[in-house]
Design a protein around this motif. Sequence first.
Motif, PDB file in Angstrom:
ATOM      1  N   ASN A   5       3.304 -10.902  -5.473  1.00  0.00           N
ATOM      2  CA  ASN A   5       3.344 -12.331  -5.750  1.00  0.00           C
ATOM      3  C   ASN A   5       3.957 -12.505  -7.136  1.00  0.00           C
ATOM      4  OD1 ASN A   5       2.763 -15.009  -6.494  1.00  0.00           O
ATOM      5  ND2 ASN A   5       0.890 -15.048  -5.273  1.00  0.00           N
ATOM      6  N   GLY A   6       5.271 -12.765  -7.180  1.00  0.00           N
ATOM      7  CA  GLY A   6       6.010 -12.772  -8.440  1.00  0.00           C
ATOM      8  C   GLY A   6       5.527 -13.793  -9.445  1.00  0.00           C
ATOM      9  N   VAL A   7       5.243 -15.016  -8.976  1.00  0.00           N
ATOM     10  CA  VAL A   7       4.799 -16.068  -9.894  1.00  0.00           C
ATOM     11  C   VAL A   7       3.437 -15.723 -10.495  1.00  0.00           C
ATOM     12  CG1 VAL A   7       4.144 -18.489 -10.093  1.00  0.00           C
ATOM     13  CG2 VAL A   7       6.129 -17.843  -8.705  1.00  0.00           C
ATOM     14  N   THR A  10       3.706 -12.895 -12.950  1.00  0.00           N
ATOM     15  CA  THR A  10       4.314 -13.305 -14.223  1.00  0.00           C
ATOM     16  C   THR A  10       3.300 -14.002 -15.119  1.00  0.00           C
ATOM     17  OG1 THR A  10       6.485 -13.558 -13.174  1.00  0.00           O
ATOM     18  CG2 THR A  10       6.137 -14.690 -15.280  1.00  0.00           C
ATOM     19  N   VAL A  11       2.544 -14.944 -14.538  1.00  0.00           N
ATOM     20  CA  VAL A  11       1.521 -15.645 -15.318  1.00  0.00           C
ATOM     21  C   VAL A  11       0.469 -14.660 -15.825  1.00  0.00           C
ATOM     22  CG1 VAL A  11      -0.312 -17.383 -15.224  1.00  0.00           C
ATOM     23  CG2 VAL A  11       1.880 -17.816 -14.092  1.00  0.00           C
ATOM     24  N   SER A 340       0.516 -20.336  -6.594  1.00  0.00           N
ATOM     25  CA  SER A 340       0.664 -19.024  -7.241  1.00  0.00           C
ATOM     26  C   SER A 340       0.440 -19.083  -8.744  1.00  0.00           C
ATOM     27  CB  SER A 340       2.048 -18.454  -6.943  1.00  0.00           C
ATOM     28  OG  SER A 340       2.190 -18.162  -5.574  1.00  0.00           O
ATOM     29  N   TRP A 341       0.886 -20.167  -9.401  1.00  0.00           N
ATOM     30  CA  TRP A 341       0.733 -20.234 -10.862  1.00  0.00           C
ATOM     31  C   TRP A 341      -0.734 -20.286 -11.261  1.00  0.00           C
ATOM     32  CZ3 TRP A 341      -1.805 -24.303 -13.111  1.00  0.00           C
ATOM     33  CH2 TRP A 341      -1.952 -25.467 -12.336  1.00  0.00           C
ATOM     34  N   GLY A 344      -2.404 -16.973 -10.723  1.00  0.00           N
ATOM     35  CA  GLY A 344      -2.109 -16.089 -11.852  1.00  0.00           C
ATOM     36  C   GLY A 344      -3.063 -16.304 -13.008  1.00  0.00           C
TER      37      GLY A 344
END
Length: 544
Positions: A5-7, A10-11, A340-341, A344
Amino acid sequence: MSGVNGVALTVLLLLFVMVAVMGFWASRWRRPETMDSLDEWGLGGRRFGTWVTWFLLGGDLYTAYTFIAVPAAMYGAGAVSGFFAVPYTIVLYPIIFVFMARLWSVSHRHGYVTPADFVRGRHGSRGLSLAVAVTGFIATMPYIALQLVGIQAVLEVVGIGGSGNWLAKDVPLFVAFVVLALYTYTSGLRAPALIAFVKDILIYLVIIVAVIYLPSKFGGWDHIFGAAETKMTTPSPATGKPAGAFIPSVAQYWPYATLALGSAMALFMYPHSITASLSASNRNTIRRNASILPAYSFVLGLLALLGWVAIAAGTKPIGLDGKPNAQLVIPQLFEDAFPSWFAGIAFAAVAIGALVPAAIMSIAAANTFTRNIYKEWYKPDATPAQEARVSKLASLVVKAFALVFVLLLDKQNAINFQLLGGIWILQTFPSIVFSLYTRWFHRWALLIGWAVGMVYGTIKAYNVASPTSKHFGGSVASIEGLGQMGYIALTAFALNVIVAAGLTLAFRAAKTPAGTDETEPADYFADAGDPRVKKLPDPAATLK
Protein backbone atom coordinates in the motif's frame (compact mmCIF):
# COMPACT_ATOMS: atom_id res chain seq x y z
CA MET A 1 5.95 -6.29 -3.41
CA SER A 2 2.87 -5.86 -5.62
CA GLY A 3 0.66 -5.86 -2.55
CA VAL A 4 2.35 -2.83 -0.98
CA ASN A 5 0.00 0.00 0.00
CA GLY A 6 2.15 2.85 -1.35
CA VAL A 7 0.24 5.76 0.17
CA ALA A 8 -0.01 4.19 3.64
CA LEU A 9 3.65 3.19 3.51
CA THR A 10 4.72 6.70 2.53
CA VAL A 11 2.79 8.30 5.40
CA LEU A 12 4.13 5.68 7.80
CA LEU A 13 7.73 6.23 6.72
CA LEU A 14 7.46 10.03 6.88
CA LEU A 15 6.16 9.93 10.45
CA PHE A 16 8.62 7.19 11.39
CA VAL A 17 11.55 9.24 10.05
CA MET A 18 10.24 12.31 11.88
CA VAL A 19 10.25 10.58 15.26
CA ALA A 20 13.63 8.99 14.55
CA VAL A 21 15.05 12.48 13.95
CA MET A 22 13.38 13.64 17.17
CA GLY A 23 14.97 10.70 18.95
CA PHE A 24 18.46 11.75 17.86
CA TRP A 25 17.78 15.44 18.54
CA ALA A 26 16.54 14.59 22.05
CA SER A 27 20.16 14.30 23.17
CA ARG A 28 20.20 18.13 22.99
CA TRP A 29 16.90 18.57 24.87
CA ARG A 30 17.56 19.90 28.37
CA ARG A 31 21.13 18.83 27.71
CA PRO A 32 23.49 18.84 30.70
CA GLU A 33 27.24 19.45 30.45
CA THR A 34 27.69 15.73 29.77
CA MET A 35 25.47 12.69 29.24
CA ASP A 36 28.09 10.39 30.74
CA SER A 37 26.16 9.29 33.82
CA LEU A 38 23.19 7.05 34.49
CA ASP A 39 21.38 9.94 36.16
CA GLU A 40 21.48 11.86 32.87
CA TRP A 41 21.44 9.11 30.21
CA GLY A 42 19.22 6.66 32.09
CA LEU A 43 16.95 8.95 34.15
CA GLY A 44 16.87 12.19 32.16
CA GLY A 45 18.54 14.07 35.02
CA ARG A 46 15.59 13.27 37.33
CA ARG A 47 14.04 16.58 36.23
CA PHE A 48 10.81 15.64 34.43
CA GLY A 49 7.71 17.49 35.62
CA THR A 50 4.10 16.34 35.78
CA TRP A 51 3.24 16.50 32.07
CA VAL A 52 6.49 15.10 30.75
CA THR A 53 6.25 12.28 33.30
CA TRP A 54 2.60 11.67 32.34
CA PHE A 55 3.44 11.33 28.66
CA LEU A 56 6.53 9.26 29.47
CA LEU A 57 4.61 6.87 31.72
CA GLY A 58 1.78 6.68 29.20
CA GLY A 59 4.29 5.92 26.46
CA ASP A 60 5.95 3.41 28.76
CA LEU A 61 2.87 1.52 30.01
CA TYR A 62 0.62 1.63 26.93
CA THR A 63 2.52 -0.38 24.39
CA ALA A 64 2.06 -2.78 21.49
CA TYR A 65 0.39 -4.90 24.18
CA THR A 66 -2.35 -2.26 24.12
CA PHE A 67 -2.53 -1.61 20.38
CA ILE A 68 -1.93 -5.09 18.97
CA ALA A 69 -2.09 -7.90 21.55
CA VAL A 70 -5.22 -6.95 23.54
CA PRO A 71 -7.51 -6.34 20.50
CA ALA A 72 -6.09 -9.51 18.89
CA ALA A 73 -6.99 -11.50 22.01
CA MET A 74 -10.49 -10.01 21.98
CA TYR A 75 -10.85 -10.90 18.30
CA GLY A 76 -9.61 -14.45 18.72
CA ALA A 77 -10.80 -15.56 22.16
CA GLY A 78 -13.02 -12.91 23.72
CA ALA A 79 -13.27 -11.17 27.07
CA VAL A 80 -11.26 -13.48 29.34
CA SER A 81 -8.20 -13.38 27.11
CA GLY A 82 -8.35 -9.68 26.31
CA PHE A 83 -10.66 -7.46 28.33
CA PHE A 84 -9.05 -8.31 31.70
CA ALA A 85 -6.50 -5.62 30.74
CA VAL A 86 -9.09 -2.89 31.41
CA PRO A 87 -9.82 -3.64 35.09
CA TYR A 88 -6.13 -4.42 35.56
CA THR A 89 -5.14 -0.85 34.68
CA ILE A 90 -7.95 0.51 36.87
CA VAL A 91 -6.69 -1.49 39.87
CA LEU A 92 -3.09 -0.55 39.08
CA TYR A 93 -3.09 3.18 39.83
CA PRO A 94 -4.31 3.05 43.46
CA ILE A 95 -1.54 0.50 44.06
CA ILE A 96 1.19 2.78 42.73
CA PHE A 97 -0.33 5.83 44.44
CA VAL A 98 0.31 4.07 47.73
CA PHE A 99 3.89 2.86 47.32
CA MET A 100 5.62 4.57 44.39
CA ALA A 101 6.10 7.94 46.13
CA ARG A 102 7.93 6.11 48.95
CA LEU A 103 10.22 4.41 46.46
CA TRP A 104 10.88 7.73 44.69
CA SER A 105 11.79 9.41 48.00
CA VAL A 106 14.19 6.76 49.26
CA SER A 107 15.77 6.49 45.80
CA HIS A 108 16.17 10.27 45.59
CA ARG A 109 17.66 10.36 49.08
CA HIS A 110 20.29 7.68 48.39
CA GLY A 111 20.83 8.03 44.63
CA TYR A 112 19.24 4.69 43.74
CA VAL A 113 18.74 4.18 40.01
CA THR A 114 17.09 0.73 40.00
CA PRO A 115 14.79 -1.27 42.31
CA ALA A 116 17.70 -3.65 42.96
CA ASP A 117 19.70 -0.66 44.29
CA PHE A 118 16.97 -0.11 46.87
CA VAL A 119 16.85 -3.80 47.84
CA ARG A 120 20.65 -3.80 48.29
CA GLY A 121 20.48 -0.76 50.57
CA ARG A 122 17.45 -1.92 52.52
CA HIS A 123 18.62 -5.46 53.29
CA GLY A 124 22.38 -5.26 52.87
CA SER A 125 22.18 -8.31 50.62
CA ARG A 126 24.11 -8.53 47.37
CA GLY A 127 22.49 -11.89 46.58
CA LEU A 128 18.92 -10.62 46.93
CA SER A 129 19.81 -7.51 44.93
CA LEU A 130 21.27 -9.71 42.18
CA ALA A 131 18.12 -11.85 42.10
CA VAL A 132 15.92 -8.76 41.66
CA ALA A 133 18.26 -7.37 38.97
CA VAL A 134 18.47 -10.60 36.96
CA THR A 135 14.70 -11.06 37.14
CA GLY A 136 14.07 -7.55 35.85
CA PHE A 137 16.60 -8.02 33.07
CA ILE A 138 15.10 -11.33 31.89
CA ALA A 139 11.44 -10.37 32.31
CA THR A 140 11.91 -7.24 30.20
CA MET A 141 13.06 -9.17 27.12
CA PRO A 142 9.71 -10.78 26.17
CA TYR A 143 8.07 -7.39 26.79
CA ILE A 144 10.44 -5.71 24.31
CA ALA A 145 9.80 -8.62 21.95
CA LEU A 146 6.09 -7.78 22.06
CA GLN A 147 6.89 -4.25 20.85
CA LEU A 148 8.87 -5.62 17.91
CA VAL A 149 5.97 -7.94 17.05
CA GLY A 150 3.72 -4.87 16.94
CA ILE A 151 6.02 -3.11 14.48
CA GLN A 152 6.27 -6.26 12.37
CA ALA A 153 2.47 -6.57 12.27
CA VAL A 154 2.08 -3.05 10.90
CA LEU A 155 4.75 -3.50 8.24
CA GLU A 156 3.35 -6.87 7.21
CA VAL A 157 -0.13 -5.43 6.65
CA VAL A 158 1.27 -2.53 4.66
CA GLY A 159 2.99 -5.08 2.42
CA ILE A 160 6.60 -5.24 3.64
CA GLY A 161 8.15 -8.57 4.62
CA GLY A 162 8.74 -11.67 2.58
CA SER A 163 6.58 -14.76 2.64
CA GLY A 164 9.51 -17.08 1.92
CA ASN A 165 12.45 -17.80 4.22
CA TRP A 166 12.49 -16.58 7.81
CA LEU A 167 15.21 -14.00 7.12
CA ALA A 168 13.13 -12.17 4.53
CA LYS A 169 10.04 -12.25 6.72
CA ASP A 170 11.82 -10.86 9.77
CA VAL A 171 13.67 -8.04 8.00
CA PRO A 172 11.26 -5.46 9.52
CA LEU A 173 12.31 -6.59 12.98
CA PHE A 174 15.95 -5.96 12.22
CA VAL A 175 15.18 -2.55 10.73
CA ALA A 176 13.23 -1.61 13.86
CA PHE A 177 16.07 -2.93 16.01
CA VAL A 178 18.65 -0.71 14.27
CA VAL A 179 16.55 2.48 14.51
CA LEU A 180 15.62 1.82 18.11
CA ALA A 181 19.18 0.90 19.09
CA LEU A 182 20.79 3.98 17.54
CA TYR A 183 18.61 6.70 19.01
CA THR A 184 18.44 5.00 22.41
CA TYR A 185 22.23 4.75 22.48
CA THR A 186 22.75 8.43 21.73
CA SER A 187 19.90 10.11 23.63
CA GLY A 188 18.98 7.83 26.51
CA LEU A 189 15.68 8.43 28.31
CA ARG A 190 15.23 11.87 26.77
CA ALA A 191 14.43 10.26 23.39
CA PRO A 192 11.33 8.28 24.43
CA ALA A 193 10.23 11.13 26.70
CA LEU A 194 10.17 13.51 23.74
CA ILE A 195 8.74 11.04 21.24
CA ALA A 196 5.97 10.10 23.69
CA PHE A 197 4.28 13.44 22.96
CA VAL A 198 3.95 12.56 19.26
CA LYS A 199 2.93 8.99 20.02
CA ASP A 200 0.09 10.00 22.35
CA ILE A 201 -1.25 12.68 19.99
CA LEU A 202 -1.38 10.15 17.15
CA ILE A 203 -2.97 7.45 19.32
CA TYR A 204 -5.71 9.73 20.64
CA LEU A 205 -6.41 11.03 17.12
CA VAL A 206 -6.70 7.54 15.66
CA ILE A 207 -8.84 6.17 18.49
CA ILE A 208 -11.26 9.11 18.52
CA VAL A 209 -11.78 8.83 14.76
CA ALA A 210 -12.08 5.03 14.94
CA VAL A 211 -14.71 4.86 17.71
CA ILE A 212 -16.82 7.55 16.04
CA TYR A 213 -16.54 6.34 12.45
CA LEU A 214 -16.24 2.54 12.56
CA PRO A 215 -19.44 1.72 14.53
CA SER A 216 -21.53 3.76 12.10
CA LYS A 217 -19.83 2.02 9.17
CA PHE A 218 -20.45 -1.50 10.50
CA GLY A 219 -24.01 -1.31 11.81
CA GLY A 220 -23.60 0.28 15.23
CA TRP A 221 -22.51 -1.13 18.58
CA ASP A 222 -25.54 -3.38 18.87
CA HIS A 223 -24.58 -5.18 15.67
CA ILE A 224 -20.89 -5.25 16.69
CA PHE A 225 -21.64 -6.91 20.05
CA GLY A 226 -24.06 -9.28 18.37
CA ALA A 227 -21.44 -10.36 15.81
CA ALA A 228 -18.88 -10.88 18.56
CA GLU A 229 -21.31 -12.97 20.62
CA THR A 230 -22.17 -15.12 17.60
CA LYS A 231 -18.51 -15.80 16.84
CA MET A 232 -17.57 -16.57 20.46
CA THR A 233 -20.48 -18.93 21.07
CA THR A 234 -20.37 -20.82 17.75
CA PRO A 235 -18.49 -24.15 18.03
CA SER A 236 -15.33 -24.35 15.96
CA PRO A 237 -15.40 -27.04 13.24
CA ALA A 238 -11.85 -28.06 14.20
CA THR A 239 -12.36 -28.47 17.96
CA GLY A 240 -16.12 -28.61 18.45
CA LYS A 241 -15.76 -26.00 21.20
CA PRO A 242 -16.74 -22.32 21.21
CA ALA A 243 -14.06 -19.99 19.89
CA GLY A 244 -13.97 -17.97 23.09
CA ALA A 245 -16.02 -16.18 25.74
CA PHE A 246 -18.30 -13.25 25.01
CA ILE A 247 -19.05 -12.96 28.73
CA PRO A 248 -16.91 -14.95 31.20
CA SER A 249 -18.66 -18.03 32.57
CA VAL A 250 -18.50 -19.08 36.23
CA ALA A 251 -15.53 -21.32 35.40
CA GLN A 252 -13.70 -18.33 33.94
CA TYR A 253 -14.09 -15.98 36.92
CA TRP A 254 -10.81 -17.09 38.50
CA PRO A 255 -8.75 -16.73 35.30
CA TYR A 256 -10.25 -13.29 34.61
CA ALA A 257 -9.76 -12.02 38.18
CA THR A 258 -6.25 -13.43 38.66
CA LEU A 259 -5.05 -12.16 35.28
CA ALA A 260 -6.28 -8.67 36.18
CA LEU A 261 -4.91 -8.61 39.74
CA GLY A 262 -1.63 -10.35 38.95
CA SER A 263 -0.94 -8.07 35.98
CA ALA A 264 -1.72 -4.97 38.07
CA MET A 265 0.69 -6.05 40.82
CA ALA A 266 3.40 -6.94 38.31
CA LEU A 267 3.45 -3.90 36.03
CA PHE A 268 5.29 -1.49 38.30
CA MET A 269 7.84 -4.12 39.27
CA TYR A 270 9.34 -3.90 35.79
CA PRO A 271 12.52 -1.81 35.68
CA HIS A 272 11.11 0.37 32.90
CA SER A 273 8.04 1.39 34.94
CA ILE A 274 10.22 2.33 37.90
CA THR A 275 12.75 4.13 35.66
CA ALA A 276 10.01 6.35 34.24
CA SER A 277 8.80 7.09 37.79
CA LEU A 278 12.25 7.86 39.20
CA SER A 279 12.83 10.40 36.40
CA ALA A 280 10.17 12.65 38.01
CA SER A 281 11.33 15.89 39.65
CA ASN A 282 9.53 15.34 42.98
CA ARG A 283 7.36 12.84 44.87
CA ASN A 284 4.10 14.73 44.27
CA THR A 285 4.63 14.33 40.52
CA ILE A 286 4.30 10.58 41.07
CA ARG A 287 1.02 10.95 42.95
CA ARG A 288 -0.44 13.41 40.46
CA ASN A 289 0.35 10.99 37.67
CA ALA A 290 -1.29 8.10 39.53
CA SER A 291 -4.41 10.29 39.62
CA ILE A 292 -4.50 11.29 35.93
CA LEU A 293 -3.06 8.20 34.21
CA PRO A 294 -6.46 6.39 34.35
CA ALA A 295 -7.35 8.51 31.29
CA TYR A 296 -5.32 5.95 29.38
CA SER A 297 -7.52 3.16 30.76
CA PHE A 298 -10.46 4.65 28.89
CA VAL A 299 -8.46 4.54 25.67
CA LEU A 300 -7.43 0.94 26.41
CA GLY A 301 -11.09 -0.07 26.73
CA LEU A 302 -11.89 1.46 23.36
CA LEU A 303 -8.88 -0.22 21.77
CA ALA A 304 -9.91 -3.60 23.17
CA LEU A 305 -13.38 -3.24 21.66
CA LEU A 306 -11.84 -2.68 18.23
CA GLY A 307 -11.13 -6.42 18.26
CA TRP A 308 -14.87 -6.99 18.21
CA VAL A 309 -15.38 -4.24 15.63
CA ALA A 310 -13.08 -6.29 13.38
CA ILE A 311 -15.39 -9.30 13.80
CA ALA A 312 -18.41 -7.25 12.65
CA ALA A 313 -16.35 -5.84 9.79
CA GLY A 314 -15.42 -9.31 8.58
CA THR A 315 -11.71 -8.51 8.82
CA LYS A 316 -9.44 -11.34 7.62
CA PRO A 317 -5.99 -10.99 9.21
CA ILE A 318 -3.93 -13.04 6.77
CA GLY A 319 -0.16 -12.72 6.82
CA LEU A 320 2.11 -12.51 3.80
CA ASP A 321 2.75 -16.22 4.22
CA GLY A 322 -0.95 -16.85 3.53
CA LYS A 323 -1.68 -18.02 7.10
CA PRO A 324 -4.18 -16.43 9.54
CA ASN A 325 -2.50 -14.25 12.17
CA ALA A 326 -4.71 -12.57 14.76
CA GLN A 327 -1.94 -10.08 15.62
CA LEU A 328 -2.60 -8.39 12.27
CA VAL A 329 -6.28 -7.75 12.93
CA ILE A 330 -6.14 -4.07 13.99
CA PRO A 331 -3.73 -2.93 11.26
CA GLN A 332 -5.81 -4.91 8.74
CA LEU A 333 -9.03 -3.33 10.04
CA PHE A 334 -7.59 0.15 9.53
CA GLU A 335 -6.33 -0.67 6.05
CA ASP A 336 -9.73 -2.10 5.02
CA ALA A 337 -11.92 0.60 6.58
CA PHE A 338 -10.04 3.87 6.08
CA PRO A 339 -8.47 5.79 3.21
CA SER A 340 -4.83 4.86 2.69
CA TRP A 341 -3.50 8.17 4.05
CA PHE A 342 -5.34 7.75 7.35
CA ALA A 343 -4.38 4.07 7.53
CA GLY A 344 -0.77 5.27 7.26
CA ILE A 345 -1.29 7.56 10.26
CA ALA A 346 -2.80 4.66 12.22
CA PHE A 347 0.12 2.40 11.27
CA ALA A 348 2.56 5.09 12.39
CA ALA A 349 0.73 5.46 15.71
CA VAL A 350 1.08 1.73 16.38
CA ALA A 351 4.73 1.57 15.28
CA ILE A 352 5.73 4.65 17.26
CA GLY A 353 3.65 3.36 20.16
CA ALA A 354 5.89 0.31 20.14
CA LEU A 355 9.19 2.19 19.75
CA VAL A 356 8.69 4.41 22.81
CA PRO A 357 8.22 1.66 25.41
CA ALA A 358 10.86 -0.53 23.77
CA ALA A 359 13.38 2.29 24.22
CA ILE A 360 12.45 2.82 27.89
CA MET A 361 12.52 -0.91 28.57
CA SER A 362 15.97 -1.39 27.07
CA ILE A 363 17.33 1.62 28.99
CA ALA A 364 15.90 0.35 32.27
CA ALA A 365 17.21 -3.18 31.76
CA ALA A 366 20.62 -1.76 30.84
CA ASN A 367 20.68 0.42 33.97
CA THR A 368 19.88 -2.67 36.02
CA PHE A 369 22.70 -4.66 34.46
CA THR A 370 25.21 -1.84 34.92
CA ARG A 371 24.41 -0.92 38.51
CA ASN A 372 23.58 -4.29 39.99
CA ILE A 373 25.70 -6.74 38.01
CA TYR A 374 28.62 -4.90 36.39
CA LYS A 375 29.35 -2.40 39.17
CA GLU A 376 28.25 -4.53 42.11
CA TRP A 377 30.08 -7.70 41.12
CA TYR A 378 32.74 -6.78 38.58
CA LYS A 379 33.93 -3.16 38.90
CA PRO A 380 32.91 -1.50 42.18
CA ASP A 381 35.05 1.57 41.43
CA ALA A 382 33.42 2.27 38.05
CA THR A 383 33.13 6.00 37.31
CA PRO A 384 29.82 7.60 36.22
CA ALA A 385 31.17 7.77 32.66
CA GLN A 386 32.07 4.07 32.69
CA GLU A 387 28.61 3.20 34.04
CA ALA A 388 26.94 5.18 31.27
CA ARG A 389 29.12 3.57 28.59
CA VAL A 390 28.41 0.03 29.84
CA SER A 391 24.69 0.81 30.10
CA LYS A 392 24.57 2.03 26.49
CA LEU A 393 26.19 -1.19 25.29
CA ALA A 394 23.94 -3.31 27.52
CA SER A 395 20.86 -1.65 26.01
CA LEU A 396 21.94 -3.02 22.63
CA VAL A 397 22.35 -6.52 24.06
CA VAL A 398 18.87 -6.43 25.63
CA LYS A 399 17.28 -5.61 22.28
CA ALA A 400 19.24 -8.39 20.62
CA PHE A 401 17.96 -10.95 23.14
CA ALA A 402 14.43 -9.60 22.63
CA LEU A 403 14.80 -10.47 18.94
CA VAL A 404 15.54 -14.05 19.99
CA PHE A 405 12.21 -14.20 21.85
CA VAL A 406 10.41 -12.97 18.74
CA LEU A 407 12.11 -15.48 16.47
CA LEU A 408 11.70 -18.51 18.74
CA LEU A 409 8.35 -18.11 20.52
CA ASP A 410 4.84 -18.35 19.08
CA LYS A 411 3.72 -14.92 17.81
CA GLN A 412 0.13 -16.01 17.23
CA ASN A 413 -0.58 -15.23 20.89
CA ALA A 414 1.61 -12.18 21.42
CA ILE A 415 -0.21 -11.12 24.59
CA ASN A 416 1.46 -14.12 26.23
CA PHE A 417 4.85 -12.38 25.85
CA GLN A 418 3.77 -9.80 28.42
CA LEU A 419 2.06 -12.35 30.66
CA LEU A 420 5.16 -14.55 30.62
CA GLY A 421 7.31 -11.64 31.78
CA GLY A 422 4.72 -10.97 34.48
CA ILE A 423 5.17 -14.47 35.93
CA TRP A 424 8.82 -13.69 36.59
CA ILE A 425 8.71 -10.03 37.58
CA LEU A 426 5.91 -10.48 40.13
CA GLN A 427 8.29 -12.60 42.21
CA THR A 428 10.24 -9.42 43.06
CA PHE A 429 7.15 -7.79 44.65
CA PRO A 430 7.88 -8.94 48.23
CA SER A 431 11.51 -7.79 48.08
CA ILE A 432 10.55 -4.34 46.74
CA VAL A 433 7.07 -3.36 47.95
CA PHE A 434 7.02 -5.17 51.29
CA SER A 435 10.46 -3.73 52.03
CA LEU A 436 9.20 -0.17 51.53
CA TYR A 437 7.16 -0.63 54.70
CA THR A 438 8.91 -3.25 56.83
CA ARG A 439 12.14 -5.17 57.36
CA TRP A 440 10.34 -8.03 59.08
CA PHE A 441 11.02 -10.39 56.17
CA HIS A 442 14.51 -11.87 56.43
CA ARG A 443 16.78 -11.29 53.43
CA TRP A 444 17.53 -14.99 52.97
CA ALA A 445 13.85 -15.89 53.30
CA LEU A 446 13.00 -13.36 50.58
CA LEU A 447 15.70 -14.85 48.35
CA ILE A 448 14.50 -18.45 48.83
CA GLY A 449 10.86 -17.41 48.38
CA TRP A 450 11.84 -15.65 45.13
CA ALA A 451 13.60 -18.82 43.92
CA VAL A 452 10.57 -20.99 44.69
CA GLY A 453 8.24 -18.62 42.83
CA MET A 454 10.56 -18.38 39.84
CA VAL A 455 11.07 -22.14 39.50
CA TYR A 456 7.39 -22.96 40.00
CA GLY A 457 6.20 -20.24 37.61
CA THR A 458 8.67 -21.14 34.87
CA ILE A 459 7.94 -24.87 35.00
CA LYS A 460 4.18 -24.28 35.02
CA ALA A 461 4.39 -21.90 32.05
CA TYR A 462 6.70 -24.26 30.16
CA ASN A 463 4.13 -27.06 30.49
CA VAL A 464 1.24 -25.01 29.09
CA ALA A 465 0.49 -26.01 25.51
CA SER A 466 -1.55 -24.20 22.86
CA PRO A 467 -2.80 -25.26 19.41
CA THR A 468 0.34 -23.72 17.90
CA SER A 469 2.95 -24.33 20.62
CA LYS A 470 3.90 -27.27 22.87
CA HIS A 471 5.51 -25.06 25.51
CA PHE A 472 4.92 -21.55 26.87
CA GLY A 473 1.58 -21.60 25.08
CA GLY A 474 -0.27 -19.65 27.78
CA SER A 475 -0.08 -18.17 31.27
CA VAL A 476 -3.05 -19.82 32.99
CA ALA A 477 -2.91 -23.15 34.84
CA SER A 478 -4.61 -24.96 37.71
CA ILE A 479 -4.22 -23.19 41.06
CA GLU A 480 -2.69 -25.47 43.66
CA GLY A 481 -5.24 -26.58 46.25
CA LEU A 482 -8.23 -24.91 44.58
CA GLY A 483 -8.59 -26.90 41.38
CA GLN A 484 -9.49 -23.67 39.56
CA MET A 485 -7.63 -22.20 36.61
CA GLY A 486 -5.74 -18.97 37.32
CA TYR A 487 -2.81 -16.77 36.30
CA ILE A 488 0.40 -18.65 37.07
CA ALA A 489 2.12 -15.47 38.26
CA LEU A 490 -0.30 -15.01 41.16
CA THR A 491 -0.07 -18.64 42.27
CA ALA A 492 3.74 -18.46 42.17
CA PHE A 493 3.58 -15.18 44.13
CA ALA A 494 1.42 -16.79 46.83
CA LEU A 495 3.92 -19.65 47.20
CA ASN A 496 6.74 -17.09 47.26
CA VAL A 497 5.15 -15.17 50.17
CA ILE A 498 4.26 -18.32 52.13
CA VAL A 499 7.82 -19.62 51.88
CA ALA A 500 9.33 -16.22 52.72
CA ALA A 501 7.10 -15.76 55.77
CA GLY A 502 7.71 -19.28 57.09
CA LEU A 503 11.47 -19.09 56.65
CA THR A 504 11.57 -15.61 58.19
CA LEU A 505 10.15 -17.07 61.40
CA ALA A 506 12.76 -19.84 61.29
CA PHE A 507 15.70 -17.50 60.58
CA ARG A 508 14.61 -15.06 63.28
CA ALA A 509 14.26 -17.90 65.77
CA ALA A 510 17.79 -19.01 64.87
CA LYS A 511 19.01 -15.37 65.22
CA THR A 512 20.46 -15.43 61.69
CA PRO A 513 22.00 -12.02 60.77
CA ALA A 514 19.43 -9.92 58.92
CA GLY A 515 21.86 -7.56 57.16
CA THR A 516 22.40 -3.82 57.51
CA ASP A 517 19.74 -1.29 56.56
CA GLU A 518 21.25 1.93 55.22
CA THR A 519 17.86 3.67 55.11
CA GLU A 520 15.93 5.36 57.90
CA PRO A 521 12.20 6.14 58.29
CA ALA A 522 12.51 9.76 57.19
CA ASP A 523 14.08 8.69 53.87
CA TYR A 524 10.70 7.43 52.65
CA PHE A 525 9.26 10.96 52.76
CA ALA A 526 12.22 12.90 51.33
CA ASP A 527 11.42 15.36 48.56
CA ALA A 528 13.26 17.51 46.05
CA GLY A 529 15.61 19.92 47.80
CA ASP A 530 15.99 17.77 50.92
CA PRO A 531 19.43 18.68 52.37
CA ARG A 532 20.04 15.04 53.29
CA VAL A 533 19.97 13.91 49.65
CA LYS A 534 23.15 12.07 48.72
CA LYS A 535 25.37 14.16 46.46
CA LEU A 536 26.05 12.16 43.31
CA PRO A 537 29.48 12.23 41.62
CA ASP A 538 29.80 14.97 39.00
CA PRO A 539 30.37 13.15 35.69
CA ALA A 540 31.86 16.28 34.16
CA ALA A 541 34.49 16.45 36.89
CA THR A 542 35.59 12.87 36.22
CA LEU A 543 36.32 13.78 32.60
CA LYS A 544 38.61 16.73 33.44
